[in-house]
Design a protein around this motif. Structure first.
Motif, mmCIF file in Angstrom:
data_model
loop_
_atom_site.group_PDB
_atom_site.id
_atom_site.type_symbol
_atom_site.label_atom_id
_atom_site.label_comp_id
_atom_site.label_asym_id
_atom_site.label_seq_id
_atom_site.Cartn_x
_atom_site.Cartn_y
_atom_site.Cartn_z
ATOM 1 N N VAL A 138 -4.146 -25.939 4.738
ATOM 2 C CA VAL A 138 -3.061 -26.782 4.216
ATOM 3 C C VAL A 138 -3.603 -28.155 3.844
ATOM 4 O O VAL A 138 -3.253 -28.730 2.807
ATOM 5 C CB VAL A 138 -1.934 -26.899 5.255
ATOM 6 N N SER A 139 -4.494 -28.697 4.666
ATOM 7 C CA SER A 139 -5.024 -30.035 4.407
ATOM 8 C C SER A 139 -5.947 -30.059 3.199
ATOM 9 O O SER A 139 -5.965 -31.016 2.439
ATOM 10 C CB SER A 139 -5.775 -30.549 5.633
ATOM 11 N N VAL A 140 -6.739 -28.998 3.019
ATOM 12 C CA VAL A 140 -7.642 -28.942 1.868
ATOM 13 C C VAL A 140 -6.858 -28.961 0.573
ATOM 14 O O VAL A 140 -7.300 -29.497 -0.441
ATOM 15 C CB VAL A 140 -8.532 -27.685 1.952
ATOM 16 N N GLY A 141 -5.650 -28.427 0.590
ATOM 17 C CA GLY A 141 -4.816 -28.441 -0.603
ATOM 18 C C GLY A 141 -4.090 -29.751 -0.816
ATOM 19 O O GLY A 141 -3.303 -29.883 -1.754
ATOM 20 N N GLY A 142 -4.354 -30.756 0.029
ATOM 21 C CA GLY A 142 -3.679 -32.043 -0.111
ATOM 22 C C GLY A 142 -4.286 -32.872 -1.221
ATOM 23 O O GLY A 142 -5.254 -32.492 -1.879
ATOM 24 N N LEU A 143 -3.683 -34.069 -1.432
ATOM 25 C CA LEU A 143 -4.097 -34.958 -2.512
ATOM 26 C C LEU A 143 -5.050 -36.045 -2.044
ATOM 27 O O LEU A 143 -5.593 -36.772 -2.859
ATOM 28 C CB LEU A 143 -2.856 -35.615 -3.145
ATOM 29 N N THR A 144 -5.250 -36.174 -0.724
ATOM 30 C CA THR A 144 -6.082 -37.253 -0.207
ATOM 31 C C THR A 144 -7.539 -36.838 -0.266
ATOM 32 O O THR A 144 -7.967 -35.898 0.406
ATOM 33 C CB THR A 144 -5.695 -37.581 1.250
ATOM 34 N N GLN A 162 -9.098 -19.929 16.267
ATOM 35 C CA GLN A 162 -9.629 -19.781 14.914
ATOM 36 C C GLN A 162 -8.520 -19.747 13.860
ATOM 37 O O GLN A 162 -8.537 -20.511 12.892
ATOM 38 C CB GLN A 162 -10.466 -18.503 14.830
ATOM 39 N N TYR A 163 -7.574 -18.857 14.041
ATOM 40 C CA TYR A 163 -6.564 -18.664 13.002
ATOM 41 C C TYR A 163 -5.724 -19.927 12.809
ATOM 42 O O TYR A 163 -5.483 -20.364 11.682
ATOM 43 C CB TYR A 163 -5.669 -17.481 13.367
ATOM 44 N N SER A 164 -5.286 -20.526 13.897
ATOM 45 C CA SER A 164 -4.403 -21.700 13.791
ATOM 46 C C SER A 164 -5.115 -22.882 13.152
ATOM 47 O O SER A 164 -4.571 -23.552 12.261
ATOM 48 C CB SER A 164 -3.890 -22.086 15.174
ATOM 49 N N VAL A 165 -6.345 -23.145 13.590
ATOM 50 C CA VAL A 165 -7.081 -24.279 13.030
ATOM 51 C C VAL A 165 -7.412 -24.040 11.569
ATOM 52 O O VAL A 165 -7.294 -24.941 10.726
ATOM 53 C CB VAL A 165 -8.355 -24.536 13.857
ATOM 54 N N LEU A 166 -7.807 -22.819 11.240
ATOM 55 C CA LEU A 166 -8.118 -22.510 9.847
ATOM 56 C C LEU A 166 -6.882 -22.647 8.967
ATOM 57 O O LEU A 166 -6.948 -23.126 7.834
ATOM 58 C CB LEU A 166 -8.690 -21.093 9.741
ATOM 59 N N LEU A 167 -5.727 -22.263 9.497
ATOM 60 C CA LEU A 167 -4.478 -22.421 8.753
ATOM 61 C C LEU A 167 -4.188 -23.897 8.507
ATOM 62 O O LEU A 167 -3.813 -24.296 7.389
ATOM 63 C CB LEU A 167 -3.332 -21.762 9.521
ATOM 64 N N GLY A 168 -4.366 -24.712 9.529
ATOM 65 C CA GLY A 168 -4.138 -26.145 9.350
ATOM 66 C C GLY A 168 -5.112 -26.774 8.371
ATOM 67 O O GLY A 168 -4.736 -27.590 7.527
ATOM 68 N N LEU A 169 -6.374 -26.360 8.440
ATOM 69 C CA LEU A 169 -7.368 -26.884 7.504
ATOM 70 C C LEU A 169 -7.071 -26.443 6.083
ATOM 71 O O LEU A 169 -7.287 -27.200 5.125
ATOM 72 C CB LEU A 169 -8.764 -26.431 7.921
ATOM 73 N N ASN A 211 -6.508 -41.112 13.506
ATOM 74 C CA ASN A 211 -6.099 -41.544 12.170
ATOM 75 C C ASN A 211 -7.243 -41.492 11.174
ATOM 76 O O ASN A 211 -7.005 -41.410 9.967
ATOM 77 C CB ASN A 211 -5.543 -42.967 12.216
ATOM 78 N N ALA A 212 -8.463 -41.583 11.663
ATOM 79 C CA ALA A 212 -9.635 -41.577 10.776
ATOM 80 C C ALA A 212 -10.107 -40.137 10.591
ATOM 81 O O ALA A 212 -10.507 -39.467 11.548
ATOM 82 C CB ALA A 212 -10.748 -42.435 11.372
ATOM 83 N N ALA A 213 -10.056 -39.661 9.363
ATOM 84 C CA ALA A 213 -10.489 -38.284 9.083
ATOM 85 C C ALA A 213 -11.952 -38.089 9.434
ATOM 86 O O ALA A 213 -12.363 -36.995 9.842
ATOM 87 C CB ALA A 213 -10.232 -37.961 7.606
ATOM 88 N N SER A 214 -12.763 -39.144 9.301
ATOM 89 C CA SER A 214 -14.195 -39.022 9.589
ATOM 90 C C SER A 214 -14.462 -38.764 11.067
ATOM 91 O O SER A 214 -15.514 -38.225 11.418
ATOM 92 C CB SER A 214 -14.916 -40.300 9.154
ATOM 93 N N GLU A 215 -13.536 -39.139 11.955
ATOM 94 C CA GLU A 215 -13.711 -38.881 13.383
ATOM 95 C C GLU A 215 -12.990 -37.616 13.825
ATOM 96 O O GLU A 215 -13.474 -36.896 14.699
ATOM 97 C CB GLU A 215 -13.192 -40.073 14.197
ATOM 98 N N ALA A 216 -11.826 -37.353 13.239
ATOM 99 C CA ALA A 216 -10.997 -36.245 13.728
ATOM 100 C C ALA A 216 -11.529 -34.883 13.297
ATOM 101 O O ALA A 216 -11.659 -33.965 14.126
ATOM 102 C CB ALA A 216 -9.559 -36.434 13.236
ATOM 103 N N PHE A 217 -11.847 -34.717 12.027
ATOM 104 C CA PHE A 217 -12.172 -33.378 11.532
ATOM 105 C C PHE A 217 -13.491 -32.821 12.059
ATOM 106 O O PHE A 217 -13.586 -31.611 12.281
ATOM 107 C CB PHE A 217 -12.152 -33.366 10.007
ATOM 108 N N VAL A 271 -0.349 -26.949 18.401
ATOM 109 C CA VAL A 271 -0.725 -28.362 18.383
ATOM 110 C C VAL A 271 -2.094 -28.545 17.741
ATOM 111 O O VAL A 271 -2.331 -29.513 17.004
ATOM 112 C CB VAL A 271 -0.698 -28.944 19.807
ATOM 113 N N ALA A 272 -3.017 -27.602 17.986
ATOM 114 C CA ALA A 272 -4.337 -27.681 17.341
ATOM 115 C C ALA A 272 -4.210 -27.562 15.824
ATOM 116 O O ALA A 272 -4.907 -28.245 15.069
ATOM 117 C CB ALA A 272 -5.246 -26.584 17.883
ATOM 118 N N GLN A 273 -3.304 -26.701 15.370
ATOM 119 C CA GLN A 273 -3.065 -26.577 13.928
ATOM 120 C C GLN A 273 -2.576 -27.895 13.343
ATOM 121 O O GLN A 273 -3.030 -28.328 12.283
ATOM 122 C CB GLN A 273 -2.041 -25.473 13.657
ATOM 123 N N GLN A 274 -1.666 -28.547 14.045
ATOM 124 C CA GLN A 274 -1.146 -29.823 13.548
ATOM 125 C C GLN A 274 -2.191 -30.927 13.646
ATOM 126 O O GLN A 274 -2.111 -31.926 12.925
ATOM 127 C CB GLN A 274 0.096 -30.229 14.347
#
Length: 985
Positions: free
Chosen positions: A823-829, A814-821, A795-801, A741-744
């Motif tokens: 994936v997000s860094v490779g996004g288009l937003t 560490q591993y799960s959160v880094l994996l989720g980050l 919903n606000a990236a400025s508060e969540a991340f 859930v932390a990864q998501q």
């Protein structure tokens, strides 16, 4: 430079420059501050007498590309751009206010050798009016600017018109040459009658119209000639008609605020007297030329907008027709007598919506219809619109509240505001202003209820929802419409019970799936609202009587269907008496049939039976729980044949949680009846597997639906266990749940990130009793305080991340959160990527331990990913990863250098060059990686070597680096050809 080489270079330069400029087509103002120096450079080349002709022509090509950002946008080839630009410049020079005779001096002395400037310009224009390239268009512009000069029109206008008419008469649109000539002449005449004064053109208009009639351009198959002919006819008609401002046009009123305030003052009275006098002048009669009849006849035979706009036309025709009506109305070219023909078209256009595949078209039509209403409000006196004002107002209110697209809702709101004063207009505008209608749910469920409080809008709004929205192709609109009907029922309860419900009941058994779905939901919502009204008013008997009368209206049809159904059931039961010996056997048969349908090849069938299994009562699940779970498990698995069945996997995961809740928990119970110690691991394995679904297809990240359902089911099952048998949740399972859930929670899509964040906080802060074995509970409660559980906006990236990245300091996450980050860094937003830069200070120290498995695992994965790969982008990305891993000391650093030295001799030169460049930057950034004694030598080799040279040369330099840095040299592996011959015995 040779001519051929110059041409090739020029083509490449033009293509490159054109590609850059084309990016600014939609926002050319961004180039305004750069145009001056670009024009200066090009004009210097043109003005320089020493510039070669080829270079001058090239400069004009670039000048033409720049003119694409002005009102003249043309495209041709070779050197026509030079002539085109020169003709445009000449048309601007013609605007000088001096008499052209001043430039001629005393021509009488040299009359045999010099031609007057006026005749020279006119000769140039005539020459290029008969060419086939785009210089003809520039010549037409030149003629329109030149002939209207005061000194030229007196001496040359009549002669020029005679020349053009003679050229038209001699030419025929049947031949290519004639088409070219007629095109130029018609362009010149159309431009001339557009820019010249009416009194100058009027003496020649009748002759031009007669010549145009004799040409019979309507019979030509050349659309351009017909278009130019129609344009010229329209301008001739305007020339014949005396200018007049219609008295019914919109009056802006007084320009003085004091005059407006003194309504009975002398200023206003004098202005009213002036207006009355002007109106008396407008009524003055004058003779209308006979040619007007010919012009009107031609125009009417070619255009009739209102009669041609019908539902048989495409959305493009509707869009263009509405825009044409708006422009005609805005310019006062539609008489008030035609408004009655236009209003029905507008009302139909405001609700135009045609299904096209999986979506619909028509938002542009509805937006254009709002523009028509806005244009009419600005063009006509309000008294002219009074007969239609209620219809238009209701239609605009409906569009502002119930339209699917936000731009249409806002356009309707603005148009309603412009139209004028209505009953309760100020109140409605306050509730449904430009910003309020931006939220669709708020429009349907809140604003609509407020507006329906005004009786003139109530029934039209209800009728629109019933006729247009409950059968909409978008299920969200259907559901919102039925909820809106529920909220509107108190405003018109009798109308709902006596009119709307009888209309909905036949639709609920219709053949169209969308209509049936919407009608059933609408019946349910309206009935529910009527029952609540009856409860509040203590009138159960009256409401039941009304519904009974309503049902009796359809009793014959429903009774026939009911009797037929029961008769079939009785007959089937009589045939199956021998097989119905026990109730248990029937239950087994039912569950087995449902489970077998889970492997159906149709996705929707799987969805339906998954949901059905989730809704089964406990007595049907008793003794068959494991069978149901195994069937649902097969649905959640991804195989080559069902990769796209994301909705089926989602529904199966939801059903698993529902089944567990229905069966109940008993630690020592049987796995066929309860959630127990024997099957809890299997259940969690299915749900955790769903969190890893990242399937994508043409619809986008459809795996997100599965992940969202899996997280919800994980939460429901965990809360079920912790409230009944908390000991069934072991530490390993709890850690997996929280990490997944932390990864998501680091997800790049706001919706899924918000859902994961809410699940994460719900599990963390659950107290009845608390969930056991949550890793780092104290640290998590410090990062996510209970007081901020409801206020934190995931919903606000400025508060969540900024919160999520703090979990990197906790070893379990560490591993799960880094994996989720990752994936997000490779996004288009861009916002998501930027917000993830706010990592807490010192978080990277968590991985600096040389025994940490993360760098080794990352290195191994990257190495395997690029093995035998020919993907340039992938190889370049891996170089950056390897250079980043150089921070880790020990054996990892030597492995990284060895892999980078392999890439220095990669078969692709671009990879070799990129590797050398990034290694150079890496060594400068991390200066402690190398011994300072050899740093300069290594950097010199990396920077001075031509890494795009032949491999033997590059390999020698690479080996020198290996020797300097004590890294093993990569060895060439010779390919051994295997023999296919059989061995002799």
């Amino acid at each position: 430079m040779p001519v051929r080489a110059f041409i090739l270079t020029s083509l490449l330069q033009i293509s490159f420059f054109s590609g850059i400029m084309d990016k600014y087509q939609e926002q050319p103002h961004l180039l305004d501050r750069h145009l001056e120096w670009m024009m200066t450079l090009l004009l210097d080349i043109v003005r320089d007498n020493g510039s070669p002709p080829q270079l001058v022509h090239l400069a004009f090509k670039f000048l033409y590309i720049i003119t694409k950002f002005s009102s003249h946008c043309f495209l041709m080839k070779f050197t026509w751009e030079t002539r085109y630009m020169l003709l445009l410049w000449l048309s601007m020079i013609c605007l000088i206010p001096f008499d052209l005779a001043r430039f001629d001096g005393n021509i009488s002395e040299e009359e045999h050798t010099r031609v007057p400037t006026m005749d020279r310009i006119l000769a140039v224009a005539k020459c290029y009016l008969v060419v086939s390239d785009k210089a003809r268009d520039a010549a037409a512009v030149l003629v329109s600017k030149f002939i209207v000069r005061p000194d030229v029109k007196q001496k040359r206008m009549a002669d020029f018109l005679d020349w053009t008419l003679s050229m038209i008469s001699k030419s025929s649109f049947q031949s290519m040459e004639g088409t070219v000539v007629m095109n130029g002449m018609l362009q010149a005449l159309a431009q001339l009658f557009k820019h010249a004064k009416r009194e100058d053109c009027l003496p020649y208009a009748a002759t031009v119209l007669e010549c145009l009639d004799n040409c019979k351009l309507s019979e030509s198959n050349q659309m351009v000639l017909r278009k130019l002919g129609m344009k010229l006819v329209q301008r001739l008609g305007l020339t014949f008609v005396k200018p007049k401002v219609a008295k019914w046009r919109y009056q802006r009123g007084c320009r003085s605020l004091a005059a407006n305030l003194q309504a009975q003052g002398s200023v206003v009275q004098s202005q009213m007297t002036t207006v009355a006098a002007n109106e008396a002048d407008d009524e003055e009669e004058y003779d209308i030329p006979g040619e007007i009849e010919n012009v009107v006849g031609v125009v009417l035979t070619k255009t009739c907008l209102c009669s041609k706009i019908s539902f048989q036309e495409t959305d493009n025709a509707w869009h263009g027709g509405c825009l044409a009506l708006a422009e005609l109305g805005r310019r006062g070219l539609l008489l008030p007598s035609r408004i009655s023909d236009v209003v029905p078209v507008i009302l139909r256009a405001l609700t135009y919506d045609e299904k096209r595949g999986a979506c619909s078209v028509g938002s542009n039509v509805r937006d254009a219809a709002c523009y028509v209403c806005w244009a009419f409000a600005r063009a006509y006196d309000p008294t002219e619109l009074i007969p239609f004002i209620n219809q238009i107002a209701s239609a605009l209110i409906i569009a502002a509240v119930f339209d699917r697209d936000v731009n249409c809702r806002r356009a309707a709101s603005v148009s309603y505001h412009i139209l004028g004063t209505f009953p309760h207009g100020i109140d409605i505008l306050t509730a449904a202003d430009y910003f309020a209608v931006g939220n669709r749910v708020n429009c349907y469920l809140t604003i609509s209820v407020y507006i329906a409080g005004f009786p003139q809008y109530t029934q039209p709004m209800i009728d629109h929802l019933v006729n247009m929205k409950i059968n909409h192709w978008d299920s969200v609109i259907r559901e919102l419409s039925t909820k809106a009907l529920h909220n509107l029922t108190p405003r018109a309860s009798e109308y709902m019970a006596n009119v709307v419900l009888p209309r909905l009941l036949p639709l609920s058994v219709g053949t169209d799936l969308h209509t049936r779905h919407g009608a059933i939901l609408a019946c349910a919502e309206i009935t529910h609202a009527l029952c609540k009204l009856a409860e509040e008013n203590n009138s159960f008997l009256s409401i039941i009587t009304e519904i009974s009368i309503l049902l009796n209206f359809f009793s014959i049809e429903f009774l026939f269907v009911l009797i037929t159904g029961w008769q079939w059931l009785i007959n089937d039961s009589l045939r199956s008496l021998t097989f119905a010996s026990s109730t248990a056997r029937q239950h087994i048969k039912l569950v087995t049939m449902y489970v077998s349908e889970l492997q159906n090849t149709e996705e929707m069938v799987r969805c339906g039976f998954s949901r059905a299994l989730g809704a089964l009562p406990r007595f049907l699940l008793k003794g068959r729980l494991q069978q149901v779970l195994e069937g649902l498990k097969q649905v959640t698995l991804i195989s080559p044949g069902n990769v796209s069945f994301a909705e089926a996997r989602r529904d199966a995961l939801i059903a698993i949680a529902k089944v567990c809740q229905t069966a109940g928990v008993k630690g020592e119970g049987s796995q066929e009846e309860y959630v127990c110690k024997d099957n809890v691991a299997q259940i969690y394995a299915m749900l955790l597997n769903g969190v890893t679904d990242y399937t994508t297809d043409s619809r986008g990240d459809v795996g997100g639906w599965v992940r969202e359902a899996a997280m919800r089911s994980l939460m429901e099952v965990t809360l079920l266990l912790v409230q009944n048998e908390a000991e069934l949740i072991d530490a390993n399972i709890c850690k997996q749940i929280m990490c997944c859930v932390a990864q998501q929670s680091a997800e790049k899509i706001d919706k899924f990130r918000a859902h994961a964040g809410s699940v994460f906080l719900a599990l963390l802060h659950f107290d009845h009793p608390p969930i056991p074995h949550i890793p780092h509970r104290e640290e998590l409660e410090r990062i996510f305080p209970r007081s901020e559980k409801e206020t934190l906006n995931w919903n606000a990236a400025s508060e969540a991340f900024p919160r999520i990245t703090q979990l990197l300091a906790l070893p379990a996450y560490q591993y799960s959160v880094l994996l989720g980050l990752s994936v997000s860094v490779g996004g288009l937003t861009e916002t998501t990527v930027r917000r993830q830069s706010g990592f807490p200070a010192g978080w990277d120290n968590a991985f600096t331990d040389k025994f940490h498995p993360f760098p080794v695992k990352l290195f191994t994965l990257c190495k395997e990913e690029i093995k035998r790969s020919k993907d340039i982008r992938k190889l370049r990305s891996s170089i950056g990863v390897f250079c980043g891993l150089i921070q880790f000391q020990g054996d990892m650093r030597e492995k990284v250098f060895f892999q980078l030295f392999l890439l220095l001799c990669h078969p692709f030169p671009v990879i070799r060059k990129t590797t050398a460049s990034q290694v150079y930057e890496m060594l400068i950034t991390y200066s402690d990686v190398l011994d300072p004694a050899i740093m300069d030598s290594v950097l010199t080799i990396l920077s001075d070597t031509n890494w795009e040279a032949e491999l033997p040369v590059v390999r020698e330099k690479r080996n020198c680096l290996c020797d300097l840095m004590n890294v093993p040299k990569p060895q060439l592996v010779s390919k051994v050809r295997k023999s296919n011959r059989p061995h002799s015995m």
